[in-house]
Motif scaffolding. Structure first.
Motif, PDB file in Angstrom:
ATOM      1  N   ALA A   1       0.833  -1.206   0.000  1.00 36.68           N
ATOM      2  CA  ALA A   1       0.000   0.000   0.000  1.00 36.68           C
ATOM      3  C   ALA A   1       0.864   1.252   0.000  1.00 36.68           C
ATOM      4  N   ALA A   2       1.916   1.238   0.833  1.00 37.81           N
ATOM      5  CA  ALA A   2       2.826   2.383   0.878  1.00 37.81           C
ATOM      6  C   ALA A   2       3.472   2.603  -0.481  1.00 37.81           C
ATOM      7  N   ALA A   3       3.854   1.512  -1.144  1.00 35.98           N
ATOM      8  CA  ALA A   3       4.464   1.623  -2.471  1.00 35.98           C
ATOM      9  C   ALA A   3       3.491   2.246  -3.464  1.00 35.98           C
ATOM     10  N   ALA A   4       2.216   1.845  -3.397  1.00 39.91           N
ATOM     11  CA  ALA A   4       1.208   2.396  -4.305  1.00 39.91           C
ATOM     12  C   ALA A   4       1.023   3.888  -4.075  1.00 39.91           C
TER      13      ALA A   4
ATOM     14  N   VAL B   1      -5.090   7.472  -2.592  1.00 40.36           N
ATOM     15  CA  VAL B   1      -5.540   6.901  -1.322  1.00 40.36           C
ATOM     16  C   VAL B   1      -5.785   5.410  -1.536  1.00 40.36           C
ATOM     17  N   ILE B   2      -5.501   4.614  -0.520  1.00 42.89           N
ATOM     18  CA  ILE B   2      -5.736   3.167  -0.593  1.00 42.89           C
ATOM     19  C   ILE B   2      -7.235   2.904  -0.514  1.00 42.89           C
ATOM     20  N   ALA B   3      -7.713   1.993  -1.359  1.00 43.05           N
ATOM     21  CA  ALA B   3      -9.154   1.765  -1.489  1.00 43.05           C
ATOM     22  C   ALA B   3      -9.465   0.274  -1.505  1.00 43.05           C
ATOM     23  N   GLY B   4     -10.747  -0.049  -1.631  1.00 41.93           N
ATOM     24  CA  GLY B   4     -11.206  -1.412  -1.847  1.00 41.93           C
ATOM     25  C   GLY B   4     -10.742  -2.416  -0.810  1.00 41.93           C
TER      26      GLY B   4
ATOM     27  N   LEU C   1      -0.599   5.694   6.434  1.00 50.63           N
ATOM     28  CA  LEU C   1      -1.119   5.469   5.088  1.00 50.63           C
ATOM     29  C   LEU C   1      -2.446   6.198   4.904  1.00 50.63           C
ATOM     30  N   ARG C   2      -2.583   6.867   3.765  1.00 49.46           N
ATOM     31  CA  ARG C   2      -3.859   7.494   3.416  1.00 49.46           C
ATOM     32  C   ARG C   2      -4.820   6.396   2.946  1.00 49.46           C
ATOM     33  N   VAL C   3      -5.945   6.259   3.658  1.00 50.62           N
ATOM     34  CA  VAL C   3      -6.879   5.157   3.405  1.00 50.62           C
ATOM     35  C   VAL C   3      -8.294   5.719   3.358  1.00 50.62           C
ATOM     36  N   LEU C   4      -9.136   5.162   2.508  1.00 48.86           N
ATOM     37  CA  LEU C   4     -10.539   5.550   2.520  1.00 48.86           C
ATOM     38  C   LEU C   4     -11.161   5.200   3.870  1.00 48.86           C
ATOM     39  N   SER C   5     -12.110   6.009   4.307  1.00 45.63           N
ATOM     40  CA  SER C   5     -12.773   5.798   5.592  1.00 45.63           C
ATOM     41  C   SER C   5     -13.564   4.499   5.589  1.00 45.63           C
ATOM     42  N   GLU C   6     -13.889   4.017   6.777  1.00 47.16           N
ATOM     43  CA  GLU C   6     -14.631   2.756   6.903  1.00 47.16           C
ATOM     44  C   GLU C   6     -15.939   2.795   6.118  1.00 47.16           C
TER      45      GLU C   6
END
Length: 300
Positions: free
Chosen positions: A55-58, A67-70, A121-126
């Motif tokens: 995820a960090a690499a992406a 942002v990390i998704a799915g 990590l930037r991630v989409l919210s729950e």
């Protein structure tokens, strides 16, 4: 490799060269201290399968607007029902990035309140993750992750969480899959103790049976908890018990004793295995027989 130059063992090659020099980076690639994951991104080989490293690499590859998704985001939130073999990243509309081996790129709106930071990590919210997966993932995967996410909320917070996800489904910019997503959300309980229990609940409803209660508590006349039934129709005294090998190995005698006690209390107990989820013919037959014994006529 100096952890200060990377994130979870992932590094932008250009930044690493700027910090350490071209020769040390080339040497690290040559001796196996680093390996290339995707173009311009390097990782430590020992972390090649780590979800956070990938995820960090992406994120490093796609910049600060990504942002990390799915399924990847669900995993980072602690929901592991979907295999995160591919890394899913979302970028704003108009971004030129494309999917490649092991990396799935989505384009979509990224309001600030949809993004949280977890483990750097930037991630989409729950709520956003679940709303998206309910509309786009395989139904079994979607309901299993939604059940896990709902289970992570306190009992008092579950109704509010479900309402917020429902609002997102109603107001989703892309309406595709929202009808299906709303139906799956209605079937989530937060009480399933494993993904197969979520799959099984979806399966029996898809077969036309009424939604069963998940992890239903069977109590004595004095209110003492006797058992928790995986899935149950209490008014009909029909129970479905999922026999997952990892949980039930070595417990065959105990499980049969439990089933016999339930039968003594006039319950119909149906054991279900992973084979029944792969081919539901036996499940259909025994469920119909059980409902018929209780005088219940299934709607056509």
């Amino acid at each position: 490799m100096d952890s200060d130059t990377g994130l979870h063992g992932a590094y932008l090659q250009a930044e690493l060269i700027k910090r350490l020099g071209r020769y040390p980076v080339r040497a690290a690639l040559g001796n196996g201290e680093l390996e290339r994951l995707w173009q311009r991104v390097l990782i430590e080989p020992s972390r090649a399968l780590d979800v956070r490293t990938r995820a960090a690499a992406a994120l490093l590859l796609h910049g600060c607007s990504s942002v990390i998704a799915g399924p990847s985001a669900a995993w980072i939130h602690g929901c592991t029902a979907i295999d995160p073999a591919d890394t899913h990243v979302m970028v704003p509309y108009g971004h030129s990035s494309r999917s490649r081996a092991g990396l799935v790129v989505h384009n979509g709106p990224l309001p600030a309140d949809d993004v949280v930071t977890l483990d750097g990590l930037r991630v989409l919210s729950e709520e956003r993750v679940i709303a998206d997966l309910l509309c786009t993932a395989r139904p079994r995967d979607a309901i299993a992750v939604a059940d896990q996410m709902l289970a992570a909320q306190s009992t008092e917070q579950r109704d509010g969480f479900r309402a917020r996800v429902g609002w997102r489904l109603t107001h989703r910019p892309d309406p595709r899959g929202t009808k299906r997503g709303s139906r799956l959300l209605e079937l989530t309980t937060g009480r399933a103790e494993s993904p197969p229990e979520s799959w099984l609940r979806l399966e029996v409803v898809d077969l036309g049976f009424p939604p069963p209660e998940a992890n239903w508590p069977l109590c004595s006349p004095r209110g003492t908890l006797l058992y928790r039934l995986d899935l149950a129709w209490p008014d009909l005294r029909i129970a479905l018990e999922y026999d997952g090998y990892a949980v039930h190995a070595g417990r065959e005698v105990e499980d049969e004793r439990r089933a016999e006690e339930l039968r003594r209390r006039d319950w119909i107990v149906i054991s279900v295995t992973k084979d029944d989820l792969a081919d539901n013919q036996r499940l259909v037959r025994v469920l119909r027989e059980a409902f018929a014994r209780r005088g219940y006529r299934q709607a056509c």
